[in-house]
Design a protein around this motif. Sequence first.
Motif, PDB file in Angstrom:
ATOM      1  N   ASP A  53      11.259  41.430   2.206  1.00 37.54           N
ATOM      2  CA  ASP A  53      11.960  42.498   2.923  1.00 37.54           C
ATOM      3  C   ASP A  53      11.026  43.637   3.336  1.00 37.54           C
ATOM      4  OD1 ASP A  53      11.587  43.310   0.288  1.00 37.54           O
ATOM      5  OD2 ASP A  53      13.467  44.409   0.192  1.00 37.54           O
ATOM      6  N   ASN A  55       7.836  44.504   5.783  1.00 35.19           N
ATOM      7  CA  ASN A  55       7.112  44.029   6.950  1.00 35.19           C
ATOM      8  C   ASN A  55       6.047  45.055   7.304  1.00 35.19           C
ATOM      9  OD1 ASN A  55       6.345  42.649   9.225  1.00 35.19           O
ATOM     10  ND2 ASN A  55       8.390  42.547  10.105  1.00 35.19           N
ATOM     11  N   GLY A  57       2.882  46.027  10.266  1.00 32.15           N
ATOM     12  CA  GLY A  57       2.345  45.708  11.569  1.00 32.15           C
ATOM     13  C   GLY A  57       1.588  46.875  12.161  1.00 32.15           C
TER      14      GLY A  57
END
Length: 67
Positions: A53, A55, A57
């Motif tokens: 859960d 993430n 980036g």
Amino acid sequence: MWLLLVIHLSFAPEPHVVHAEIAEIMSTEKECEEKVKWIFEEADKIDKPVPPDINMGCVPLNGSKKA
């Protein structure tokens, strides 16, 4: 400039963002991507993988170009 974003998601009852934050600001996309890879590798090494859960980036600031 590139932002390393960390996003905590919730998948129930519908997928949505619980929390998001800028973890770090870097000069290049490559530097940012390498940091994300390093974080996941280090978490695996200590047998505490990044939860599904979470993430991460890299996002360019306005005006940044792909490196």
